[in-house]
Write a protein that holds these residues in place. Structure first.
Motif, PDB file in Angstrom:
ATOM      1  N   UNK A 351       0.844  -1.192   0.000  1.00  0.00           N
ATOM      2  CA  UNK A 351       0.000   0.000   0.000  1.00  0.00           C
ATOM      3  C   UNK A 351       0.877   1.240   0.000  1.00  0.00           C
ATOM      4  N   UNK A 352       0.704   2.091  -1.015  1.00  0.00           N
ATOM      5  CA  UNK A 352       1.503   3.309  -1.144  1.00  0.00           C
ATOM      6  C   UNK A 352       0.981   4.354  -0.160  1.00  0.00           C
ATOM      7  N   UNK A 353       1.763   4.655   0.879  1.00  0.00           N
ATOM      8  CA  UNK A 353       1.312   5.576   1.920  1.00  0.00           C
ATOM      9  C   UNK A 353       1.278   7.026   1.444  1.00  0.00           C
ATOM     10  N   UNK A 354       1.875   7.318   0.283  1.00  0.00           N
ATOM     11  CA  UNK A 354       1.838   8.686  -0.242  1.00  0.00           C
ATOM     12  C   UNK A 354       0.415   9.165  -0.502  1.00  0.00           C
ATOM     13  N   UNK A 355      -0.501   8.248  -0.788  1.00  0.00           N
ATOM     14  CA  UNK A 355      -1.861   8.668  -1.141  1.00  0.00           C
ATOM     15  C   UNK A 355      -2.610   9.221   0.064  1.00  0.00           C
ATOM     16  N   UNK A 356      -2.081   9.014   1.274  1.00  0.00           N
ATOM     17  CA  UNK A 356      -2.781   9.466   2.475  1.00  0.00           C
ATOM     18  C   UNK A 356      -2.241  10.780   3.029  1.00  0.00           C
ATOM     19  N   UNK A 357      -1.216  11.353   2.377  1.00  0.00           N
ATOM     20  CA  UNK A 357      -0.639  12.600   2.876  1.00  0.00           C
ATOM     21  C   UNK A 357      -1.691  13.706   2.824  1.00  0.00           C
ATOM     22  N   UNK A 358      -1.927  14.353   3.964  1.00  0.00           N
ATOM     23  CA  UNK A 358      -2.879  15.450   4.037  1.00  0.00           C
ATOM     24  C   UNK A 358      -4.331  15.034   4.154  1.00  0.00           C
ATOM     25  N   UNK A 359      -4.606  13.725   4.193  1.00  0.00           N
ATOM     26  CA  UNK A 359      -5.987  13.262   4.278  1.00  0.00           C
ATOM     27  C   UNK A 359      -6.468  13.232   5.730  1.00  0.00           C
ATOM     28  N   UNK A 360      -7.780  13.216   5.885  1.00  0.00           N
ATOM     29  CA  UNK A 360      -8.377  13.137   7.213  1.00  0.00           C
ATOM     30  C   UNK A 360      -8.020  11.793   7.853  1.00  0.00           C
ATOM     31  N   UNK A 361      -7.480  11.797   9.078  1.00  0.00           N
ATOM     32  CA  UNK A 361      -7.054  10.542   9.712  1.00  0.00           C
ATOM     33  C   UNK A 361      -8.156   9.489   9.789  1.00  0.00           C
ATOM     34  N   UNK A 362      -9.389   9.913  10.042  1.00  0.00           N
ATOM     35  CA  UNK A 362     -10.487   8.944  10.132  1.00  0.00           C
ATOM     36  C   UNK A 362     -10.701   8.236   8.798  1.00  0.00           C
ATOM     37  N   UNK A 364      -8.401   7.803   6.507  1.00  0.00           N
ATOM     38  CA  UNK A 364      -7.240   6.941   6.280  1.00  0.00           C
ATOM     39  C   UNK A 364      -7.419   5.610   6.998  1.00  0.00           C
ATOM     40  N   UNK A 365      -7.786   5.677   8.276  1.00  0.00           N
ATOM     41  CA  UNK A 365      -7.963   4.444   9.044  1.00  0.00           C
ATOM     42  C   UNK A 365      -9.074   3.585   8.443  1.00  0.00           C
ATOM     43  N   UNK A 366     -10.145   4.228   7.965  1.00  0.00           N
ATOM     44  CA  UNK A 366     -11.229   3.475   7.347  1.00  0.00           C
ATOM     45  C   UNK A 366     -10.794   2.787   6.067  1.00  0.00           C
ATOM     46  N   UNK A 367     -10.010   3.496   5.244  1.00  0.00           N
ATOM     47  CA  UNK A 367      -9.540   2.920   3.980  1.00  0.00           C
ATOM     48  C   UNK A 367      -8.615   1.732   4.230  1.00  0.00           C
ATOM     49  N   UNK A 368      -7.712   1.869   5.199  1.00  0.00           N
ATOM     50  CA  UNK A 368      -6.791   0.766   5.496  1.00  0.00           C
ATOM     51  C   UNK A 368      -7.553  -0.429   6.067  1.00  0.00           C
ATOM     52  N   UNK A 369      -8.575  -0.163   6.884  1.00  0.00           N
ATOM     53  CA  UNK A 369      -9.381  -1.255   7.435  1.00  0.00           C
ATOM     54  C   UNK A 369     -10.094  -2.012   6.317  1.00  0.00           C
ATOM     55  N   UNK A 370     -10.642  -1.276   5.331  1.00  0.00           N
ATOM     56  CA  UNK A 370     -11.302  -1.929   4.191  1.00  0.00           C
ATOM     57  C   UNK A 370     -10.310  -2.788   3.414  1.00  0.00           C
ATOM     58  N   UNK A 371      -9.121  -2.235   3.197  1.00  0.00           N
ATOM     59  CA  UNK A 371      -8.108  -2.966   2.437  1.00  0.00           C
ATOM     60  C   UNK A 371      -7.668  -4.217   3.188  1.00  0.00           C
ATOM     61  N   UNK A 372      -7.538  -4.111   4.497  1.00  0.00           N
ATOM     62  CA  UNK A 372      -7.186  -5.279   5.310  1.00  0.00           C
ATOM     63  C   UNK A 372      -8.242  -6.366   5.177  1.00  0.00           C
ATOM     64  N   UNK A 373      -9.502  -5.947   5.166  1.00  0.00           N
ATOM     65  CA  UNK A 373     -10.593  -6.919   5.052  1.00  0.00           C
ATOM     66  C   UNK A 373     -10.567  -7.609   3.695  1.00  0.00           C
ATOM     67  N   UNK A 374     -10.378  -6.819   2.622  1.00  0.00           N
ATOM     68  CA  UNK A 374     -10.301  -7.413   1.283  1.00  0.00           C
ATOM     69  C   UNK A 374      -9.130  -8.390   1.193  1.00  0.00           C
ATOM     70  N   UNK A 375      -7.985  -7.969   1.704  1.00  0.00           N
ATOM     71  CA  UNK A 375      -6.799  -8.821   1.633  1.00  0.00           C
ATOM     72  C   UNK A 375      -7.034 -10.138   2.365  1.00  0.00           C
ATOM     73  N   UNK A 376      -7.643 -10.054   3.544  1.00  0.00           N
ATOM     74  CA  UNK A 376      -7.885 -11.255   4.327  1.00  0.00           C
ATOM     75  C   UNK A 376      -8.762 -12.261   3.616  1.00  0.00           C
ATOM     76  N   UNK A 377      -9.697 -11.785   2.799  1.00  0.00           N
ATOM     77  CA  UNK A 377     -10.581 -12.689   2.072  1.00  0.00           C
ATOM     78  C   UNK A 377      -9.822 -13.551   1.065  1.00  0.00           C
ATOM     79  N   UNK A 378      -8.659 -13.072   0.629  1.00  0.00           N
ATOM     80  CA  UNK A 378      -7.867 -13.811  -0.362  1.00  0.00           C
ATOM     81  C   UNK A 378      -6.556 -14.338   0.222  1.00  0.00           C
TER      82      UNK A 378
END
Length: 424
Positions: A351-362, A364-378
Protein backbone atom coordinates in the motif's frame (compact mmCIF):
# COMPACT_ATOMS: atom_id res chain seq x y z
CA UNK A 1 33.44 18.17 26.10
CA UNK A 2 34.52 20.92 23.73
CA UNK A 3 32.66 22.75 21.00
CA UNK A 4 35.16 22.79 18.08
CA UNK A 5 34.75 25.32 15.27
CA UNK A 6 34.44 24.26 11.64
CA UNK A 7 37.85 25.49 10.59
CA UNK A 8 40.03 22.75 9.05
CA UNK A 9 41.16 21.55 12.46
CA UNK A 10 37.63 21.61 13.83
CA UNK A 11 36.18 19.69 10.92
CA UNK A 12 38.91 17.08 11.25
CA UNK A 13 38.07 16.83 14.93
CA UNK A 14 34.44 15.99 14.15
CA UNK A 15 35.41 13.61 11.35
CA UNK A 16 37.96 11.88 13.56
CA UNK A 17 35.29 11.33 16.19
CA UNK A 18 33.02 9.90 13.50
CA UNK A 19 35.79 7.55 12.38
CA UNK A 20 36.08 6.30 15.98
CA UNK A 21 32.30 5.88 16.14
CA UNK A 22 32.33 3.89 12.89
CA UNK A 23 35.01 1.57 14.27
CA UNK A 24 32.97 0.99 17.42
CA UNK A 25 29.86 0.13 15.38
CA UNK A 26 31.85 -2.22 13.15
CA UNK A 27 33.21 -3.96 16.23
CA UNK A 28 30.16 -3.98 18.51
CA UNK A 29 27.21 -3.42 16.16
CA UNK A 30 24.52 -0.76 16.43
CA UNK A 31 24.11 2.69 14.87
CA UNK A 32 25.00 6.28 15.49
CA UNK A 33 23.24 9.45 14.37
CA UNK A 34 24.52 12.79 13.12
CA UNK A 35 22.09 15.64 13.81
CA UNK A 36 22.66 19.06 12.26
CA UNK A 37 20.82 21.85 14.07
CA UNK A 38 20.29 25.22 12.41
CA UNK A 39 18.92 27.89 14.79
CA UNK A 40 16.60 30.40 13.12
CA UNK A 41 15.77 34.00 14.01
CA UNK A 42 18.81 34.20 16.25
CA UNK A 43 20.91 37.23 17.15
CA UNK A 44 24.06 37.51 15.06
CA UNK A 45 27.32 39.38 15.05
CA UNK A 46 29.68 40.09 12.18
CA UNK A 47 33.16 38.60 12.20
CA UNK A 48 35.68 38.06 9.45
CA UNK A 49 34.14 34.78 8.26
CA UNK A 50 30.67 36.25 7.83
CA UNK A 51 27.41 36.14 9.75
CA UNK A 52 27.60 33.76 12.71
CA UNK A 53 25.75 33.17 15.93
CA UNK A 54 26.62 35.42 18.84
CA UNK A 55 29.17 33.64 21.09
CA UNK A 56 26.91 34.16 24.10
CA UNK A 57 24.05 32.48 22.25
CA UNK A 58 26.29 29.57 21.25
CA UNK A 59 27.07 28.98 24.92
CA UNK A 60 23.40 29.08 25.87
CA UNK A 61 22.43 26.63 23.12
CA UNK A 62 25.21 24.31 24.21
CA UNK A 63 23.99 24.50 27.81
CA UNK A 64 20.46 23.65 26.64
CA UNK A 65 21.76 20.55 24.86
CA UNK A 66 23.72 19.23 27.84
CA UNK A 67 20.84 17.26 29.45
CA UNK A 68 20.59 15.11 26.31
CA UNK A 69 24.32 14.89 25.51
CA UNK A 70 26.07 11.88 27.03
CA UNK A 71 29.79 11.48 27.65
CA UNK A 72 30.08 9.29 24.54
CA UNK A 73 28.45 11.95 22.33
CA UNK A 74 30.18 14.87 20.59
CA UNK A 75 29.09 18.42 19.74
CA UNK A 76 30.66 20.71 17.12
CA UNK A 77 29.91 24.08 15.50
CA UNK A 78 29.88 23.98 11.68
CA UNK A 79 30.32 27.10 9.53
CA UNK A 80 29.57 29.27 12.54
CA UNK A 81 25.85 28.60 11.97
CA UNK A 82 24.97 24.90 12.36
CA UNK A 83 25.50 22.77 15.44
CA UNK A 84 26.39 19.11 14.92
CA UNK A 85 25.53 16.46 17.49
CA UNK A 86 27.13 13.05 17.04
CA UNK A 87 24.90 10.73 19.08
CA UNK A 88 26.29 7.23 19.51
CA UNK A 89 24.44 3.98 20.19
CA UNK A 90 21.14 5.21 18.75
CA UNK A 91 18.60 2.40 18.30
CA UNK A 92 17.45 3.06 14.74
CA UNK A 93 15.56 5.83 12.96
CA UNK A 94 12.75 6.01 15.49
CA UNK A 95 15.18 6.69 18.34
CA UNK A 96 17.06 9.28 16.27
CA UNK A 97 13.85 11.16 15.46
CA UNK A 98 12.77 10.97 19.09
CA UNK A 99 16.09 12.53 20.12
CA UNK A 100 15.63 15.26 17.50
CA UNK A 101 12.16 16.06 18.85
CA UNK A 102 13.50 16.35 22.40
CA UNK A 103 16.31 18.62 21.23
CA UNK A 104 13.83 20.78 19.37
CA UNK A 105 11.71 21.11 22.51
CA UNK A 106 14.76 22.18 24.55
CA UNK A 107 15.63 24.91 22.05
CA UNK A 108 12.08 26.14 21.51
CA UNK A 109 12.04 28.90 24.13
CA UNK A 110 13.48 32.44 24.45
CA UNK A 111 17.23 32.95 24.64
CA UNK A 112 19.24 35.96 25.70
CA UNK A 113 22.52 37.11 24.20
CA UNK A 114 24.51 39.78 26.01
CA UNK A 115 21.94 42.41 27.05
CA UNK A 116 19.42 41.47 24.35
CA UNK A 117 16.84 38.74 24.13
CA UNK A 118 15.43 36.91 21.15
CA UNK A 119 13.23 33.90 20.53
CA UNK A 120 14.67 31.25 18.23
CA UNK A 121 13.40 28.17 16.51
CA UNK A 122 15.50 25.45 14.93
CA UNK A 123 15.57 23.16 11.91
CA UNK A 124 17.22 19.75 12.10
CA UNK A 125 18.63 17.31 9.57
CA UNK A 126 19.33 13.73 10.64
CA UNK A 127 21.51 11.02 9.07
CA UNK A 128 22.39 7.59 10.50
CA UNK A 129 25.36 5.30 10.11
CA UNK A 130 25.33 2.92 8.27
CA UNK A 131 21.91 3.65 6.73
CA UNK A 132 22.75 6.99 5.15
CA UNK A 133 26.47 6.79 4.53
CA UNK A 134 29.54 4.70 5.25
CA UNK A 135 32.08 7.52 5.63
CA UNK A 136 32.16 10.74 7.69
CA UNK A 137 32.14 12.82 4.49
CA UNK A 138 29.00 11.09 3.19
CA UNK A 139 27.21 11.35 6.53
CA UNK A 140 27.93 15.07 6.89
CA UNK A 141 26.80 15.71 3.29
CA UNK A 142 23.60 13.71 3.77
CA UNK A 143 22.78 15.38 7.09
CA UNK A 144 23.18 18.72 5.29
CA UNK A 145 20.87 17.46 2.52
CA UNK A 146 18.27 16.55 5.15
CA UNK A 147 18.66 20.01 6.69
CA UNK A 148 18.15 21.59 3.27
CA UNK A 149 14.95 19.58 2.85
CA UNK A 150 13.41 21.50 5.78
CA UNK A 151 13.33 24.61 3.57
CA UNK A 152 11.58 22.96 0.62
CA UNK A 153 7.81 22.76 0.01
CA UNK A 154 6.35 20.06 2.21
CA UNK A 155 9.40 20.01 4.46
CA UNK A 156 9.06 20.11 8.24
CA UNK A 157 11.42 21.52 10.85
CA UNK A 158 12.92 18.05 11.35
CA UNK A 159 13.88 15.85 8.39
CA UNK A 160 15.52 12.44 8.13
CA UNK A 161 17.85 12.05 5.16
CA UNK A 162 15.90 10.78 2.17
CA UNK A 163 17.83 10.11 -1.07
CA UNK A 164 14.57 10.55 -2.98
CA UNK A 165 13.92 14.03 -1.62
CA UNK A 166 16.58 16.00 -3.51
CA UNK A 167 15.60 17.01 -7.02
CA UNK A 168 16.20 13.71 -8.75
CA UNK A 169 15.67 14.12 -12.49
CA UNK A 170 12.84 11.84 -13.54
CA UNK A 171 12.67 12.75 -17.24
CA UNK A 172 13.74 10.04 -19.65
CA UNK A 173 16.88 11.08 -21.52
CA UNK A 174 15.98 9.51 -24.84
CA UNK A 175 18.59 6.76 -24.99
CA UNK A 176 18.97 4.61 -28.07
CA UNK A 177 18.55 0.86 -28.01
CA UNK A 178 22.28 0.47 -28.68
CA UNK A 179 23.16 2.60 -25.63
CA UNK A 180 20.86 0.57 -23.42
CA UNK A 181 22.27 -2.75 -24.61
CA UNK A 182 25.78 -1.38 -24.13
CA UNK A 183 24.89 -0.70 -20.48
CA UNK A 184 24.28 -4.44 -20.08
CA UNK A 185 27.37 -5.59 -21.95
CA UNK A 186 29.74 -3.03 -20.40
CA UNK A 187 28.74 -3.77 -16.77
CA UNK A 188 27.28 -0.30 -16.21
CA UNK A 189 24.20 -1.66 -14.42
CA UNK A 190 24.12 -2.47 -10.72
CA UNK A 191 21.62 -3.08 -7.93
CA UNK A 192 20.78 -1.36 -4.68
CA UNK A 193 18.66 -3.07 -2.05
CA UNK A 194 16.00 -1.36 0.05
CA UNK A 195 15.41 -3.26 3.30
CA UNK A 196 11.85 -4.07 4.29
CA UNK A 197 11.09 -3.91 8.00
CA UNK A 198 9.12 -6.21 10.25
CA UNK A 199 6.93 -4.16 12.56
CA UNK A 200 6.97 -2.96 15.23
CA UNK A 201 10.64 -3.76 15.96
CA UNK A 202 11.88 -2.57 12.50
CA UNK A 203 14.07 -5.66 12.09
CA UNK A 204 14.91 -6.43 8.46
CA UNK A 205 12.71 -9.16 6.99
CA UNK A 206 13.60 -8.71 3.32
CA UNK A 207 15.03 -6.47 0.62
CA UNK A 208 13.75 -5.14 -2.69
CA UNK A 209 16.31 -5.15 -5.50
CA UNK A 210 16.37 -1.81 -7.36
CA UNK A 211 18.10 -1.30 -10.70
CA UNK A 212 20.58 1.56 -11.23
CA UNK A 213 22.68 2.65 -14.22
CA UNK A 214 26.07 4.29 -13.76
CA UNK A 215 26.19 6.08 -17.10
CA UNK A 216 29.70 7.06 -18.29
CA UNK A 217 28.55 10.62 -19.11
CA UNK A 218 25.33 11.26 -17.20
CA UNK A 219 26.30 9.63 -13.91
CA UNK A 220 23.83 7.76 -11.72
CA UNK A 221 20.47 7.11 -13.40
CA UNK A 222 17.27 5.69 -11.94
CA UNK A 223 14.83 3.44 -13.86
CA UNK A 224 12.40 6.29 -14.56
CA UNK A 225 15.21 7.99 -16.47
CA UNK A 226 15.78 5.17 -18.95
CA UNK A 227 12.89 2.66 -18.79
CA UNK A 228 10.67 4.66 -21.20
CA UNK A 229 13.46 4.54 -23.80
CA UNK A 230 13.97 0.85 -23.09
CA UNK A 231 10.27 0.20 -23.62
CA UNK A 232 10.29 2.20 -26.86
CA UNK A 233 13.25 0.29 -28.31
CA UNK A 234 12.19 -3.17 -27.10
CA UNK A 235 15.05 -3.45 -24.61
CA UNK A 236 13.02 -3.37 -21.38
CA UNK A 237 12.74 -7.16 -21.07
CA UNK A 238 16.51 -7.50 -21.47
CA UNK A 239 17.04 -5.05 -18.60
CA UNK A 240 14.51 -6.88 -16.44
CA UNK A 241 16.10 -10.24 -17.21
CA UNK A 242 19.49 -8.82 -16.17
CA UNK A 243 18.02 -7.52 -12.91
CA UNK A 244 16.21 -10.80 -12.17
CA UNK A 245 19.29 -12.95 -12.69
CA UNK A 246 21.74 -10.69 -10.85
CA UNK A 247 19.39 -10.08 -7.93
CA UNK A 248 18.97 -13.83 -7.37
CA UNK A 249 22.65 -14.65 -7.89
CA UNK A 250 23.77 -11.83 -5.58
CA UNK A 251 21.28 -12.70 -2.86
CA UNK A 252 22.32 -16.36 -3.02
CA UNK A 253 25.98 -15.33 -2.57
CA UNK A 254 25.36 -13.31 0.60
CA UNK A 255 26.49 -14.92 3.88
CA UNK A 256 23.82 -17.04 5.59
CA UNK A 257 23.88 -14.81 8.68
CA UNK A 258 22.86 -11.89 6.44
CA UNK A 259 20.00 -13.60 4.58
CA UNK A 260 18.59 -15.63 7.48
CA UNK A 261 14.88 -14.90 7.77
CA UNK A 262 14.90 -12.62 4.72
CA UNK A 263 13.15 -12.66 1.35
CA UNK A 264 14.12 -11.02 -1.96
CA UNK A 265 11.72 -8.72 -3.81
CA UNK A 266 12.23 -8.26 -7.57
CA UNK A 267 10.24 -5.87 -9.76
CA UNK A 268 8.63 -7.54 -12.76
CA UNK A 269 6.57 -5.70 -15.37
CA UNK A 270 3.32 -7.18 -16.74
CA UNK A 271 4.99 -7.17 -20.17
CA UNK A 272 7.68 -9.48 -18.77
CA UNK A 273 4.98 -11.71 -17.27
CA UNK A 274 3.27 -11.91 -20.66
CA UNK A 275 6.43 -13.12 -22.37
CA UNK A 276 6.13 -16.85 -23.01
CA UNK A 277 9.77 -17.33 -22.04
CA UNK A 278 9.41 -15.75 -18.60
CA UNK A 279 8.49 -18.91 -16.63
CA UNK A 280 11.39 -20.76 -18.28
CA UNK A 281 13.82 -17.95 -17.48
CA UNK A 282 12.63 -17.74 -13.88
CA UNK A 283 12.97 -21.51 -13.47
CA UNK A 284 16.50 -21.38 -14.92
CA UNK A 285 17.53 -18.53 -12.61
CA UNK A 286 16.18 -20.37 -9.57
CA UNK A 287 18.18 -23.44 -10.56
CA UNK A 288 21.35 -21.49 -11.31
CA UNK A 289 21.25 -19.51 -8.07
CA UNK A 290 20.06 -22.47 -5.95
CA UNK A 291 17.73 -20.09 -4.11
CA UNK A 292 14.64 -21.53 -2.47
CA UNK A 293 11.74 -20.29 -4.64
CA UNK A 294 9.75 -19.31 -1.54
CA UNK A 295 12.39 -16.64 -0.78
CA UNK A 296 11.67 -14.83 -4.06
CA UNK A 297 8.83 -12.31 -4.30
CA UNK A 298 7.86 -10.98 -7.72
CA UNK A 299 6.62 -7.40 -7.24
CA UNK A 300 4.15 -6.31 -9.93
CA UNK A 301 2.94 -2.72 -10.30
CA UNK A 302 -0.84 -2.47 -9.85
CA UNK A 303 -1.34 0.39 -12.32
CA UNK A 304 0.68 -1.38 -15.02
CA UNK A 305 -1.43 -4.51 -14.57
CA UNK A 306 -4.59 -2.57 -15.34
CA UNK A 307 -3.07 -1.06 -18.49
CA UNK A 308 -1.57 -4.34 -19.74
CA UNK A 309 -3.65 -6.74 -21.89
CA UNK A 310 -5.33 -9.43 -19.83
CA UNK A 311 -3.06 -12.17 -21.20
CA UNK A 312 -0.80 -11.89 -18.14
CA UNK A 313 -3.48 -13.76 -16.17
CA UNK A 314 -2.92 -16.88 -18.27
CA UNK A 315 0.78 -16.89 -17.35
CA UNK A 316 0.22 -16.94 -13.60
CA UNK A 317 -0.41 -20.71 -13.10
CA UNK A 318 2.98 -21.62 -14.58
CA UNK A 319 4.67 -18.96 -12.45
CA UNK A 320 2.90 -20.09 -9.28
CA UNK A 321 3.98 -23.68 -9.87
CA UNK A 322 7.58 -22.56 -9.38
CA UNK A 323 6.77 -21.66 -5.76
CA UNK A 324 7.63 -17.94 -5.80
CA UNK A 325 5.65 -15.30 -3.93
CA UNK A 326 3.52 -12.67 -5.69
CA UNK A 327 3.28 -9.05 -4.52
CA UNK A 328 0.75 -6.50 -5.77
CA UNK A 329 2.97 -3.42 -5.72
CA UNK A 330 2.31 0.32 -5.66
CA UNK A 331 -1.37 0.20 -4.77
CA UNK A 332 -2.55 3.83 -4.91
CA UNK A 333 -6.09 3.35 -6.23
CA UNK A 334 -8.11 1.35 -3.73
CA UNK A 335 -10.98 0.88 -6.19
CA UNK A 336 -8.76 -1.43 -8.28
CA UNK A 337 -7.87 -3.73 -5.40
CA UNK A 338 -10.84 -6.18 -5.35
CA UNK A 339 -10.51 -6.91 -9.08
CA UNK A 340 -6.74 -7.36 -8.94
CA UNK A 341 -6.98 -9.55 -5.85
CA UNK A 342 -9.30 -11.92 -7.71
CA UNK A 343 -7.10 -12.02 -10.81
CA UNK A 344 -3.59 -12.00 -9.33
CA UNK A 345 -4.17 -13.64 -5.92
CA UNK A 346 -1.06 -12.04 -4.36
CA UNK A 347 0.32 -12.96 -0.97
CA UNK A 348 1.31 -9.35 -0.23
CA UNK A 349 -0.32 -6.01 -1.08
CA UNK A 350 2.06 -3.03 -0.93
CA UNK A 351 0.00 0.00 0.00
CA UNK A 352 1.50 3.31 -1.14
CA UNK A 353 1.31 5.58 1.92
CA UNK A 354 1.84 8.69 -0.24
CA UNK A 355 -1.86 8.67 -1.14
CA UNK A 356 -2.78 9.47 2.47
CA UNK A 357 -0.64 12.60 2.88
CA UNK A 358 -2.88 15.45 4.04
CA UNK A 359 -5.99 13.26 4.28
CA UNK A 360 -8.38 13.14 7.21
CA UNK A 361 -7.05 10.54 9.71
CA UNK A 362 -10.49 8.94 10.13
CA UNK A 363 -10.74 8.39 6.37
CA UNK A 364 -7.24 6.94 6.28
CA UNK A 365 -7.96 4.44 9.04
CA UNK A 366 -11.23 3.47 7.35
CA UNK A 367 -9.54 2.92 3.98
CA UNK A 368 -6.79 0.77 5.50
CA UNK A 369 -9.38 -1.26 7.43
CA UNK A 370 -11.30 -1.93 4.19
CA UNK A 371 -8.11 -2.97 2.44
CA UNK A 372 -7.19 -5.28 5.31
CA UNK A 373 -10.59 -6.92 5.05
CA UNK A 374 -10.30 -7.41 1.28
CA UNK A 375 -6.80 -8.82 1.63
CA UNK A 376 -7.89 -11.26 4.33
CA UNK A 377 -10.58 -12.69 2.07
CA UNK A 378 -7.87 -13.81 -0.36
CA UNK A 379 -5.25 -14.86 2.19
CA UNK A 380 -3.10 -11.78 1.55
CA UNK A 381 -1.59 -9.31 4.01
CA UNK A 382 -0.54 -5.68 3.80
CA UNK A 383 2.86 -4.05 3.60
CA UNK A 384 3.17 -0.27 3.85
CA UNK A 385 5.26 1.32 1.09
CA UNK A 386 6.86 4.79 0.90
CA UNK A 387 6.75 5.32 4.66
CA UNK A 388 8.69 8.58 4.83
CA UNK A 389 6.90 10.65 7.49
CA UNK A 390 6.19 10.06 11.16
CA UNK A 391 2.47 10.63 10.53
CA UNK A 392 2.47 7.82 7.95
CA UNK A 393 4.18 5.51 10.41
CA UNK A 394 1.47 6.28 12.96
CA UNK A 395 -1.20 5.10 10.49
CA UNK A 396 0.78 1.94 9.83
CA UNK A 397 1.27 1.09 13.49
CA UNK A 398 -2.33 1.88 14.46
CA UNK A 399 -3.63 -0.33 11.63
CA UNK A 400 -1.58 -3.34 12.66
CA UNK A 401 0.24 -3.63 9.31
CA UNK A 402 3.05 -6.12 9.83
CA UNK A 403 5.68 -4.97 7.31
CA UNK A 404 6.89 -1.59 6.11
CA UNK A 405 9.23 -0.10 3.53
CA UNK A 406 10.43 3.46 3.12
CA UNK A 407 13.21 5.86 3.97
CA UNK A 408 11.84 6.35 7.48
CA UNK A 409 13.04 2.78 8.06
CA UNK A 410 15.84 2.25 5.54
CA UNK A 411 16.79 3.87 2.20
CA UNK A 412 18.06 1.88 -0.81
CA UNK A 413 21.54 0.65 0.05
CA UNK A 414 24.50 -1.14 -1.52
CA UNK A 415 24.91 -4.73 -0.44
CA UNK A 416 27.77 -3.91 1.95
CA UNK A 417 25.50 -1.57 3.92
CA UNK A 418 22.85 -4.29 4.20
CA UNK A 419 25.58 -6.56 5.59
CA UNK A 420 26.42 -3.94 8.21
CA UNK A 421 22.78 -3.60 9.24
CA UNK A 422 22.26 -7.33 9.58
CA UNK A 423 25.50 -7.82 11.52
CA UNK A 424 24.90 -5.00 14.00
Amino acid sequence: MDLPQDDPAGRLSLEQRMVCAIRRVQKNGGNFALLLIRPRYCLVSQITRGVVMHPGLIRQIYDRLLPLVRRIDSVALLNGQNIALLAEDVKGTGAALSLARRLHALLDSPFSAMAERGAIDSDMGVALYPLHGLTPTDLIANAKAALLQTTRPGGTDMELYNPASPSVVTTDRGFSGAELMAAIHHDELFLHYQPQAHLPDESICGVEALLRWQHPRHGLLYPQQFFPSARLHGVLLSLEAWALRHACMNFASWPPQVTAGMHLGINVSPAFLCDAAFPLLLDAVIGESALLPCLIRLEINAEDLVLQPIEWVSRMPAIRQLGVGIVLDHVDDLALVPKLLRMLKPGIIKLDMDIFVGEDPALVHGAIADLNEWAGQYGARLMAKNVEQVSQLAYVMDSGIGEGQGTLFYPPLPAVAVYALRNR
